[in-house]
Scaffold this active site. Structure first.
Site, PDB file in Angstrom:
ATOM      1  N   PHE A   1       0.845  -1.198   0.000  1.00  0.00           N
ATOM      2  CA  PHE A   1       0.000   0.000   0.000  1.00  0.00           C
ATOM      3  C   PHE A   1       0.877   1.244   0.000  1.00  0.00           C
ATOM      4  CE2 PHE A   1      -3.672   2.566   1.538  1.00  0.00           C
ATOM      5  CZ  PHE A   1      -4.602   2.114   0.606  1.00  0.00           C
TER       6      PHE A   1
ATOM      7  N   VAL B   1       2.278   2.942  -5.488  1.00  0.00           N
ATOM      8  CA  VAL B   1       1.454   2.324  -6.531  1.00  0.00           C
ATOM      9  C   VAL B   1       0.224   1.629  -5.933  1.00  0.00           C
ATOM     10  CG1 VAL B   1       1.441   0.645  -8.429  1.00  0.00           C
ATOM     11  CG2 VAL B   1       3.487   2.023  -7.988  1.00  0.00           C
TER      12      VAL B   1
ATOM     13  N   LYS C   1       9.128  -4.770 -11.463  1.00  0.00           N
ATOM     14  CA  LYS C   1      10.068  -5.152 -12.530  1.00  0.00           C
ATOM     15  C   LYS C   1      11.208  -6.015 -12.024  1.00  0.00           C
ATOM     16  CE  LYS C   1      10.636  -0.942 -10.967  1.00  0.00           C
ATOM     17  NZ  LYS C   1       9.908   0.300 -10.850  1.00  0.00           N
TER      18      LYS C   1
ATOM     19  N   GLY D   1       6.003   2.456 -16.462  1.00  0.00           N
ATOM     20  CA  GLY D   1       4.990   3.059 -15.586  1.00  0.00           C
ATOM     21  C   GLY D   1       3.614   3.071 -16.236  1.00  0.00           C
TER      22      GLY D   1
ATOM     23  N   GLY E   1       7.795  10.910  -5.564  1.00  0.00           N
ATOM     24  CA  GLY E   1       7.398   9.486  -5.577  1.00  0.00           C
ATOM     25  C   GLY E   1       7.866   8.747  -6.815  1.00  0.00           C
TER      26      GLY E   1
ATOM     27  N   GLU F   1      12.902   4.703  -6.625  1.00  0.00           N
ATOM     28  CA  GLU F   1      12.764   3.442  -5.889  1.00  0.00           C
ATOM     29  C   GLU F   1      13.093   3.689  -4.417  1.00  0.00           C
ATOM     30  OE1 GLU F   1      11.813   0.433  -7.527  1.00  0.00           O
ATOM     31  OE2 GLU F   1      11.383   1.999  -8.970  1.00  0.00           O
TER      32      GLU F   1
ATOM     33  N   LYS G   1      14.153  -3.458 -16.621  1.00  0.00           N
ATOM     34  CA  LYS G   1      13.137  -3.198 -17.650  1.00  0.00           C
ATOM     35  C   LYS G   1      13.621  -3.636 -19.029  1.00  0.00           C
ATOM     36  CE  LYS G   1      11.189   0.614 -14.960  1.00  0.00           C
ATOM     37  NZ  LYS G   1      11.294   2.041 -14.636  1.00  0.00           N
TER      38      LYS G   1
ATOM     39  N   GLY H   1       5.471   7.346 -11.057  1.00  0.00           N
ATOM     40  CA  GLY H   1       4.475   8.162 -10.361  1.00  0.00           C
ATOM     41  C   GLY H   1       3.237   7.329 -10.035  1.00  0.00           C
TER      42      GLY H   1
HETATM   43  N1  HSE Z   1      11.802   4.331 -10.037  1.00  0.00           N
HETATM   44  C1  HSE Z   1      11.142   4.052 -11.278  1.00  0.00           C
HETATM   45  C2  HSE Z   1      11.421   5.184 -12.254  1.00  0.00           C
HETATM   46  C3  HSE Z   1       9.676   3.886 -11.036  1.00  0.00           C
HETATM   47  O1  HSE Z   1      11.904   6.231 -11.803  1.00  0.00           O
HETATM   48  O2  HSE Z   1      11.180   5.022 -13.438  1.00  0.00           O
HETATM   49  C4  HSE Z   1       8.913   3.380 -12.222  1.00  0.00           C
HETATM   50  O3  HSE Z   1       9.339   2.124 -12.636  1.00  0.00           O
END
Ligand code: HSE
Length: 372
Positions: free
Chosen positions: A8, A11, A88, A117, A170, A173, A188, A285
């Site tokens: 929680f 995301v 991911k 995202g 936000g 990570e 990714k 975000g």
């Molecule tokens: N920390 C990652 C970013 C979050 O900044 O892209 C989304 O995957």
């Protein structure tokens, strides 16, 4: 659809909020370590509350990290629950185990929010494979790094101020070194290559260099030469051989990538007949990412799971040569490949990607970026 939501945070909370106005799904349980109250929801620390509830058909994992997230996801699949995840690191690390398990148990799985995202990158990449051979893919996949580089370039922010802002918004990570050292982009890239080519890349052969050491003097040198820096992933397949790596790249200021602002991502594939296709949107975000988690849940209500296959491990070869900007160290090897000077940095003659990454691994204070 009755959902067991794991996590929680940024995301998870966003996803929960987006479900509140819907009649086709309801969050019934939330795994959360904090003491919160949500009307009509069982807030718990016990995964068995979810696994043993026969009304829960779908588990949404938004905890991040590998453990206990993977243990919970695995247990959910084994219990016959469908799974959606935005994680991911989990998908990249357990790809070879995850896909066969999903198939064996006959459940549905989706992970669109894991790459890009809020962008529908992975779901489109899967569709591409139905009609096209992907010859190249990659681009800007990390919102935090893009936010830092864009703000250093356009607004003159320091690296640490820009990172602090990205954290406050936000985007970053839990441990932001995952972002700035290229690990998030690396995860990714692995997922994207695996989906594009139906394989599982040998991870130890995919190098990543990040932006941790970039300074204002680098940004100024790039601007003087009409370039802007972005952290990008690259995956290519030629004659059945895959190359894959993550590194900063200096784009001409007129290129699309050089103009991607803030937390946005720009991810591109080249298909054998459709040519270049780019997807652009917010790569990090709360609500953009939660949007793709929600889309995945809607897909599951329609019986549409992730239909990628994994035929097994494949080797990666990064012998292709590029010119690099390098600043922060000097030695006989770098002298031997120096072709030009930009400010305090040097420009190398063409050097193989694998050789440059091996050299950087021995020089941790260096900032390096490719010119193409
Ligand atoms: N920390 C990652 C970013 C979050 O900044 O892209 C989304 O995957």
């Amino acid at each position: 659809m009755k959902i067991g939501l794991l996590g929680f945070g940024v995301v998870g909370r966003g996803f929960y909020e987006l479900t509140l106005s819907r009649s086709d799904m309801k969050v019934g349980h939330v795994i959360c370590l904090e003491d919160i109250t949500l009307p009509g929801v069982n807030v718990t620390r016990n995964i068995n509350d979810i696994l043993s509830d026969p009304e829960v058909d779908t588990v949404v994992e938004a905890m991040g990290g590998l453990h206990p997230a993977w243990d919970f996801v695995k247990a959910a699949i084994e219990a016959g629950k469908n799974v959606v995840t935005s994680n991911k690191a989990l998908v990249a690390a357990f790809y070879d185990e995850l896909l066969p398990l999903v198939q064996e148990k006959g459940v549905l799985f989706r992970c669109t929010a894991a790459v890009g995202g809020g962008i529908c990158w992975l779901s489109e990449l899967e569709r591409v494979r139905r009609c096209e051979t992907v010859v190249k893919l990659g681009g800007i996949m990390n919102g935090t790094c893009n936010y830092i580089l864009d703000n250093m370039t356009r607004n003159g922010l320091t690296y640490s101020d820009a990172l602090k802002q990205a954290q406050a918004l936000g985007y970053a990570e839990a441990n932001p070194s995952t972002d700035v050292d290229g690990i998030d982009t690396w995860n990714k890239l692995l997922i994207s290559c695996n989906v594009a080519w139906g394989v599982s890349l040998e991870q130890s052969q995919v190098p990543a260099a990040g932006i941790r050491n970039i300074k204002a003097i680098d940004i100024a040198a790039f601007a003087e030469h009409g370039r802007a820096c972005r952290l990008v992933s690259t995956g290519e397949m030629e004659n059945g051989v895959i190359s894959a790596y993550v590194q900063p790249k200096l784009f001409p200021v007129t290129d699309l990538e050089a103009n991607v602002p803030a937390n946005f991502n720009l991810i591109t594939f080249e298909g054998s007949s459709c040519g270049r296709m780019s997807l652009y949107g917010q790569g990090a975000g709360r609500y953009p990412t939660a949007y793709n988690v929600l889309q995945d849940c809607v897909d599951l209500t329609r019986g549409n799971g992730f239909y990628s296959i994994c035929t097994g491990k494949v080797n990666v070869c990064n012998d292709g040569k590029l010119c690099f900007y390098v600043r922060g160290a000097s030695d006989a090897w770098l002298d031997s490949v120096t072709a030009d000077h930009w400010g305090e940095g040097v420009i190398t003659s063409p050097v193989s990607v694998s050789e440059m990454h091996a050299w950087c691994a021995e020089h941790p204070d260096v900032f390096m970026a490719s010119l193409a």
